[in-house]
Design an enzyme around this catalytic site. Sequence first.
Site, PDB file in Angstrom:
ATOM      1  N   CYS A 242     -10.227  -4.988   0.666  1.00  0.00           N
ATOM      2  CA  CYS A 242     -11.285  -3.977   0.707  1.00  0.00           C
ATOM      3  C   CYS A 242     -12.204  -4.115  -0.512  1.00  0.00           C
ATOM      4  O   CYS A 242     -11.874  -4.820  -1.488  1.00  0.00           O
ATOM      5  CB  CYS A 242     -10.685  -2.581   0.765  1.00  0.00           C
ATOM      6  SG  CYS A 242     -10.084  -1.973  -0.818  1.00  0.00           S
TER       7      CYS A 242
ATOM      8  N   CYS B 196      -4.027   0.555  -2.631  1.00  0.00           N
ATOM      9  CA  CYS B 196      -3.876  -0.680  -1.844  1.00  0.00           C
ATOM     10  C   CYS B 196      -2.811  -1.606  -2.421  1.00  0.00           C
ATOM     11  O   CYS B 196      -2.497  -1.555  -3.620  1.00  0.00           O
ATOM     12  CB  CYS B 196      -5.192  -1.449  -1.811  1.00  0.00           C
ATOM     13  SG  CYS B 196      -6.481  -0.673  -0.844  1.00  0.00           S
TER      14      CYS B 196
ATOM     15  N   GLU C 184       0.381   5.301   0.528  1.00  0.00           N
ATOM     16  CA  GLU C 184      -0.575   6.317   1.001  1.00  0.00           C
ATOM     17  C   GLU C 184      -0.183   7.718   0.535  1.00  0.00           C
ATOM     18  O   GLU C 184       0.885   7.934  -0.046  1.00  0.00           O
ATOM     19  CB  GLU C 184      -0.647   6.248   2.532  1.00  0.00           C
ATOM     20  CG  GLU C 184      -1.140   4.883   2.992  1.00  0.00           C
ATOM     21  CD  GLU C 184      -1.373   4.783   4.486  1.00  0.00           C
ATOM     22  OE1 GLU C 184      -0.869   5.637   5.252  1.00  0.00           O
ATOM     23  OE2 GLU C 184      -2.085   3.832   4.890  1.00  0.00           O
TER      24      GLU C 184
ATOM     25  N   ASN D 255       0.838  -1.204   0.000  1.00  0.00           N
ATOM     26  CA  ASN D 255       0.000   0.000   0.000  1.00  0.00           C
ATOM     27  C   ASN D 255       0.871   1.252   0.000  1.00  0.00           C
ATOM     28  O   ASN D 255       1.909   1.309   0.655  1.00  0.00           O
ATOM     29  CB  ASN D 255      -1.000  -0.002   1.162  1.00  0.00           C
ATOM     30  CG  ASN D 255      -0.373  -0.219   2.516  1.00  0.00           C
ATOM     31  OD1 ASN D 255       0.642  -0.882   2.647  1.00  0.00           O
ATOM     32  ND2 ASN D 255      -0.972   0.371   3.529  1.00  0.00           N
TER      33      ASN D 255
ATOM     34  N   CYS E 107     -10.695  -3.149  -3.977  1.00  0.00           N
ATOM     35  CA  CYS E 107      -9.801  -4.184  -4.535  1.00  0.00           C
ATOM     36  C   CYS E 107     -10.607  -5.367  -5.057  1.00  0.00           C
ATOM     37  O   CYS E 107     -10.265  -5.954  -6.088  1.00  0.00           O
ATOM     38  CB  CYS E 107      -8.792  -4.644  -3.489  1.00  0.00           C
ATOM     39  SG  CYS E 107      -7.524  -3.396  -3.207  1.00  0.00           S
TER      40      CYS E 107
ATOM     41  N   GLU F 146      -2.958  -4.892  -2.990  1.00  0.00           N
ATOM     42  CA  GLU F 146      -3.441  -5.861  -3.992  1.00  0.00           C
ATOM     43  C   GLU F 146      -3.468  -5.240  -5.382  1.00  0.00           C
ATOM     44  O   GLU F 146      -3.071  -5.843  -6.369  1.00  0.00           O
ATOM     45  CB  GLU F 146      -4.863  -6.325  -3.667  1.00  0.00           C
ATOM     46  CG  GLU F 146      -5.057  -6.945  -2.330  1.00  0.00           C
ATOM     47  CD  GLU F 146      -5.427  -5.935  -1.263  1.00  0.00           C
ATOM     48  OE1 GLU F 146      -4.714  -4.916  -1.094  1.00  0.00           O
ATOM     49  OE2 GLU F 146      -6.424  -6.173  -0.573  1.00  0.00           O
TER      50      GLU F 146
HETATM   51  N1  THU Z   1      -5.229  -1.479   2.508  1.00  0.00           N
HETATM   52  C1  THU Z   1      -4.694  -2.305   1.559  1.00  0.00           C
HETATM   53  O1  THU Z   1      -3.569  -2.094   1.085  1.00  0.00           O
HETATM   54  N2  THU Z   1      -5.446  -3.343   1.133  1.00  0.00           N
HETATM   55  C2  THU Z   1      -6.686  -3.642   1.607  1.00  0.00           C
HETATM   56  O2  THU Z   1      -7.369  -4.510   1.068  1.00  0.00           O
HETATM   57  C3  THU Z   1      -7.198  -2.933   2.778  1.00  0.00           C
HETATM   58  C4  THU Z   1      -6.547  -1.636   3.060  1.00  0.00           C
HETATM   59  C5  THU Z   1      -4.426  -0.333   2.971  1.00  0.00           C
HETATM   60  C6  THU Z   1      -4.971   1.006   2.550  1.00  0.00           C
HETATM   61  C7  THU Z   1      -4.401   1.912   3.634  1.00  0.00           C
HETATM   62  O3  THU Z   1      -3.093   2.310   3.250  1.00  0.00           O
HETATM   63  C8  THU Z   1      -4.285   1.019   4.854  1.00  0.00           C
HETATM   64  O4  THU Z   1      -4.381  -0.319   4.376  1.00  0.00           O
HETATM   65  C9  THU Z   1      -5.353   1.258   5.905  1.00  0.00           C
HETATM   66  O5  THU Z   1      -6.621   1.226   5.354  1.00  0.00           O
END
Ligand code: THU
Length: 133
Positions: free
Chosen positions: A88, A53, A44, A42, A91, A55
């Site tokens: 999430c 994200c 940000e 991920n 994704c 994935e």
């Molecule tokens: N996140 C992911 O990388 N994948 C997911 O399926 C769930 C959330 C990340 C996004 C953000 O940087 C952190 O997790 C918190 O939500």
Amino acid sequence: MKFEKLFKEALEARKLSYSPYSKFAVGAVVETKDGKLFKGANVENSSYSLTMCAERNAIYNAMMNGYKKDDFVSLTLVADTDQPCSPCGSCRQVLSELFPSDAVIYLSNLKGEYQETNIEKLLPFAFSKKDLD
Ligand code: THU
């Protein structure tokens, strides 16, 4: 490929996470039919909604190296969660279009616990290209 190898690679991917806001690092790895592994973590942003994200970064990484839906055999996801980390909704939607419906998806956590699933199970009745016809 065995889960143990995929898990190790997903942990390596997780180390590449840029997550100064949530402090929640996620790693992912996409495996292709010819045995290649593509990492994602991920990433940000201070404008939070721009976050990408793990994935999606993994699958886009594989695609930018010339691989397509039918080449993908598994995706492994790891984060520091009590239960194996679940992807999430965004994704799931992206995977429903770009990942084979029955390809293996391993959800895991830092304890090494994992659960095997697929995108058909994670997102039944997905909105798709067909709905636009
Ligand atoms: N996140 C992911 O990388 N994948 C997911 O399926 C769930 C959330 C990340 C996004 C953000 O940087 C952190 O997790 C918190 O939500």
